[in-house]
Design an enzyme around this catalytic site. Structure first.
Site, PDB file in Angstrom:
ATOM      1  CB  THR A  61      42.424 -11.988  38.377  1.00 11.21           C
ATOM      2  OG1 THR A  61      43.811 -12.683  38.664  1.00 11.21           O
ATOM      3  CG2 THR A  61      41.537 -12.717  39.412  1.00 11.21           C
ATOM      4  CE  LYS A  65      45.220 -11.002  34.877  1.00 12.85           C
ATOM      5  NZ  LYS A  65      46.609 -10.273  35.190  1.00 12.85           N
ATOM      6  CD  GLU A  77      47.264   0.491  20.264  1.00 14.10           C
ATOM      7  OE1 GLU A  77      47.882  -0.476  20.121  1.00 14.10           O
ATOM      8  OE2 GLU A  77      46.214   0.368  19.536  1.00 14.10           O
ATOM      9  CG  ASN A  86      44.772  -5.638  34.464  1.00 16.93           C
ATOM     10  OD1 ASN A  86      44.414  -4.492  33.908  1.00 16.93           O
ATOM     11  ND2 ASN A  86      45.495  -5.317  35.557  1.00 16.93           N
ATOM     12  N   GLY A 125      54.884 -17.182  32.201  1.00 20.41           N
ATOM     13  CA  GLY A 125      53.593 -17.162  32.063  1.00 20.41           C
ATOM     14  C   GLY A 125      52.784 -15.805  31.810  1.00 20.41           C
ATOM     15  CB  THR A 149      58.247 -25.245  29.838  1.00 23.38           C
ATOM     16  OG1 THR A 149      57.778 -26.089  30.969  1.00 23.38           O
ATOM     17  CG2 THR A 149      57.650 -26.133  28.728  1.00 23.38           C
ATOM     18  CB  SER A 151      58.293 -25.418  24.004  1.00 19.84           C
ATOM     19  OG  SER A 151      57.649 -25.591  24.916  1.00 19.84           O
ATOM     20  CG  LEU A 209      57.008  -9.585  38.602  1.00 22.25           C
ATOM     21  CD1 LEU A 209      56.184  -9.927  37.309  1.00 22.25           C
ATOM     22  CD2 LEU A 209      57.095  -8.174  38.638  1.00 22.25           C
ATOM     23  CE1 TYR A 211      50.376  -9.913  45.061  1.00 26.97           C
ATOM     24  CE2 TYR A 211      50.071  -9.945  47.243  1.00 26.97           C
ATOM     25  CZ  TYR A 211      49.634 -10.036  45.967  1.00 26.97           C
ATOM     26  OH  TYR A 211      48.445 -10.487  45.760  1.00 26.97           O
TER      27      TYR A 211
HETATM   28  P1  NAP Z   1      51.624 -18.560  35.487  1.00 23.40           P
HETATM   29  O1  NAP Z   1      51.205 -18.037  34.381  1.00 23.40           O
HETATM   30  O2  NAP Z   1      51.437 -19.899  36.271  1.00 23.40           O
HETATM   31  O3  NAP Z   1      53.207 -18.996  35.085  1.00 23.40           O
HETATM   32  C1  NAP Z   1      54.358 -19.290  35.986  1.00 23.40           C
HETATM   33  C2  NAP Z   1      55.736 -19.404  35.453  1.00 23.40           C
HETATM   34  O4  NAP Z   1      56.520 -19.736  36.465  1.00 23.40           O
HETATM   35  C3  NAP Z   1      55.740 -20.422  34.238  1.00 23.40           C
HETATM   36  O5  NAP Z   1      56.782 -19.611  33.320  1.00 23.40           O
HETATM   37  C4  NAP Z   1      56.266 -21.474  34.835  1.00 23.40           C
HETATM   38  O6  NAP Z   1      57.321 -22.354  34.034  1.00 23.40           O
HETATM   39  C5  NAP Z   1      57.371 -20.737  36.088  1.00 23.40           C
HETATM   40  N1  NAP Z   1      57.365 -21.904  36.949  1.00 23.40           N
HETATM   41  C6  NAP Z   1      56.377 -22.435  37.965  1.00 23.40           C
HETATM   42  N2  NAP Z   1      56.976 -23.095  38.902  1.00 23.40           N
HETATM   43  C7  NAP Z   1      58.412 -23.293  38.614  1.00 23.40           C
HETATM   44  C8  NAP Z   1      59.303 -23.901  39.402  1.00 23.40           C
HETATM   45  N3  NAP Z   1      59.226 -24.717  40.327  1.00 23.40           N
HETATM   46  N4  NAP Z   1      60.703 -23.753  38.796  1.00 23.40           N
HETATM   47  C9  NAP Z   1      60.875 -22.933  37.846  1.00 23.40           C
HETATM   48  N5  NAP Z   1      59.854 -22.225  37.005  1.00 23.40           N
HETATM   49  C10 NAP Z   1      58.625 -22.468  37.411  1.00 23.40           C
HETATM   50  O7  NAP Z   1      52.072 -17.597  36.699  1.00 23.40           O
HETATM   51  P2  NAP Z   1      51.659 -15.887  36.736  1.00 23.40           P
HETATM   52  O8  NAP Z   1      50.388 -15.426  36.805  1.00 23.40           O
HETATM   53  O9  NAP Z   1      52.468 -15.649  35.550  1.00 23.40           O
HETATM   54  O10 NAP Z   1      52.287 -15.463  38.056  1.00 23.40           O
HETATM   55  C11 NAP Z   1      53.865 -15.725  38.390  1.00 23.40           C
HETATM   56  C12 NAP Z   1      54.304 -15.011  39.698  1.00 23.40           C
HETATM   57  O11 NAP Z   1      53.983 -13.481  39.781  1.00 23.40           O
HETATM   58  C13 NAP Z   1      53.260 -15.745  40.764  1.00 23.40           C
HETATM   59  O12 NAP Z   1      54.222 -15.907  41.685  1.00 23.40           O
HETATM   60  C14 NAP Z   1      52.407 -14.308  41.280  1.00 23.40           C
HETATM   61  O13 NAP Z   1      52.327 -14.401  42.515  1.00 23.40           O
HETATM   62  C15 NAP Z   1      53.362 -13.202  40.683  1.00 23.40           C
HETATM   63  N6  NAP Z   1      52.157 -12.008  40.097  1.00 23.40           N
HETATM   64  C16 NAP Z   1      52.398 -10.706  41.062  1.00 23.40           C
HETATM   65  C17 NAP Z   1      51.747  -9.748  40.483  1.00 23.40           C
HETATM   66  C18 NAP Z   1      51.744  -8.593  41.526  1.00 23.40           C
HETATM   67  O14 NAP Z   1      50.901  -8.000  41.572  1.00 23.40           O
HETATM   68  N7  NAP Z   1      53.004  -8.457  42.002  1.00 23.40           N
HETATM   69  C19 NAP Z   1      50.943 -10.057  39.564  1.00 23.40           C
HETATM   70  C20 NAP Z   1      50.708 -11.245  38.800  1.00 23.40           C
HETATM   71  C21 NAP Z   1      51.417 -12.282  39.240  1.00 23.40           C
HETATM   72  P3  NAP Z   1      56.483 -23.462  33.252  1.00 23.40           P
HETATM   73  O15 NAP Z   1      56.217 -22.715  31.901  1.00 23.40           O
HETATM   74  O16 NAP Z   1      57.808 -24.332  33.040  1.00 23.40           O
HETATM   75  O17 NAP Z   1      55.432 -24.295  34.011  1.00 23.40           O
END
Ligand code: NAP
Length: 267
Positions: A61, A65, A77, A86, A125, A149, A151, A209, A211
């Site tokens: 994690t 990753k 793939e 992962n 993200g 963001t 970009s 996503l 949880y």
């Molecule tokens: P990450 O890489 O940090 O990406 C977060 C994303 O959310 C970025 O695009 C960020 O935008 C955006 N963001 C953050 N704060 C924000 C706000 N206040 N307003 C608007 N956009 C915002 O995180 P990640 O690993 O992708 O995880 C994202 C979510 O998915 C988390 O809540 C995590 O718990 C969940 N998740 C769940 C599982 C599951 O098994 N269910 C697995 C993985 C992740 P910017 O680019 O502008 O910063």
């Protein structure tokens, strides 16, 4: 006893040990899954230990990753498509790097009788990459991404050859499937927030996503408007079941596994 586990930093609370140790016991396997908090500088030494001790398999994690990709013998793939690993597992003497997050998004959607032609992914993200890859595998014709963001959304759109929607106008689009990969709605400061307004017209399915909590504000509002919804726990569940299959060659019952996780979450 064969060892399995998870590396990450900081490695907060994870339900993976609960799921996999339950699975090992259920299948009568002499194996144990543990947590290995690992700082970035310690990854090379950990990977040496992984091979020396022939650890059975590994969950990977944040933030490792991508780092672990250079330590495997072959990438599956899905790992190549997502650009992240992962899961590590052995295929004979070959150490494989795979990505079961895609199955985590794909599995719960496939269980529903939907034929989406469009999808919008909120956030760009790490988790969004699995969501995009899942939509591509589902053969959704029109896939778009939006992000605070711009970009970052543009970079991802270029990489996957999908469309970009500006964050400010996201709620004006009407995708068949809406997937939230931002933390908006997550327990804590963001719990009362939602990444969407209240216009759910024409949206068939909303997959959050996030949880924790299980029922986010986004999901509650989507349910009220008549959309089908999927909770983030399903992604965790299906990515974990896929990992277990790679390690143990056995399929666990999703219903029983879900019950276990819900109990762990106190739900
Ligand atoms: P990450 O890489 O940090 O990406 C977060 C994303 O959310 C970025 O695009 C960020 O935008 C955006 N963001 C953050 N704060 C924000 C706000 N206040 N307003 C608007 N956009 C915002 O995180 P990640 O690993 O992708 O995880 C994202 C979510 O998915 C988390 O809540 C995590 O718990 C969940 N998740 C769940 C599982 C599951 O098994 N269910 C697995 C993985 C992740 P910017 O680019 O502008 O910063």
């Amino acid at each position: 006893m064969q060892k399995f586990g998870i590396i990450g930093h900081p490695l907060g609370h994870t339900m993976s040990p609960i799921l996999h140790n339950w699975g090992f016991k259920k299948c009568n396997l002499d194996a144990h899954y543990k947590t290995w908090p690992t700082e970035p500088e310690a990854v090379p030494a950990f990977m040496k230990r992984f091979r020396d001790e022939k650890i059975g398999g590994l969950s990977v994690t944040i933030p490792h990753k991508q780092t672990v990709m250079e330590y495997v013998d072959e990438l599956a793939e899905r790992a190549k498509t997502v650009g992240a690993v992962n899961t590590l597992y052995w295929n004979g003497k070959k150490l494989m790097g795979d990505n079961t997050d895609v199955a985590g998004v794909l599995g719960p959607i496939r269980m529903r009788d939907l034929h989406p032609t469009s999808a919008l992914i909120l956030g760009a993200g790490g988790a969004s990459r699995a969501a995009v890859a899942a939509c591509i595998e589902l053969k959704v014709q029109s896939i778009a991404i939006t992000n605070r963001t711009l970009s970052k959304a543009e970079e991802l759109a270029k990489e996957f050859n999908i469309d970009v929607v500006a964050w400010d106008v996201r709620s004006k689009t009407k995708p068949d499937i809406l997937i939230n990969s931002t933390p908006l709605g997550m327990q804590g400061d963001m719990e009362s927030m939602t990444p969407w307004d209240t216009n759910f017209k024409d949206i068939q399915l909303v997959f959050d996503l996030v949880y924790n909590p299980l029922q986010t504000r986004l999901l509650a509002e989507a349910t009220r408007e008549g959309c089908e919804t999927i909770q983030g726990l399903e992604m965790f569940l299906y990515q974990g079941l896929e990992q277990f299959k790679l390690w143990a060659g056995k399929e666990l019952d999703p219903e029983e596994a879900r019950e276990l996780l819900l109990k762990e979450l106190g739900a």
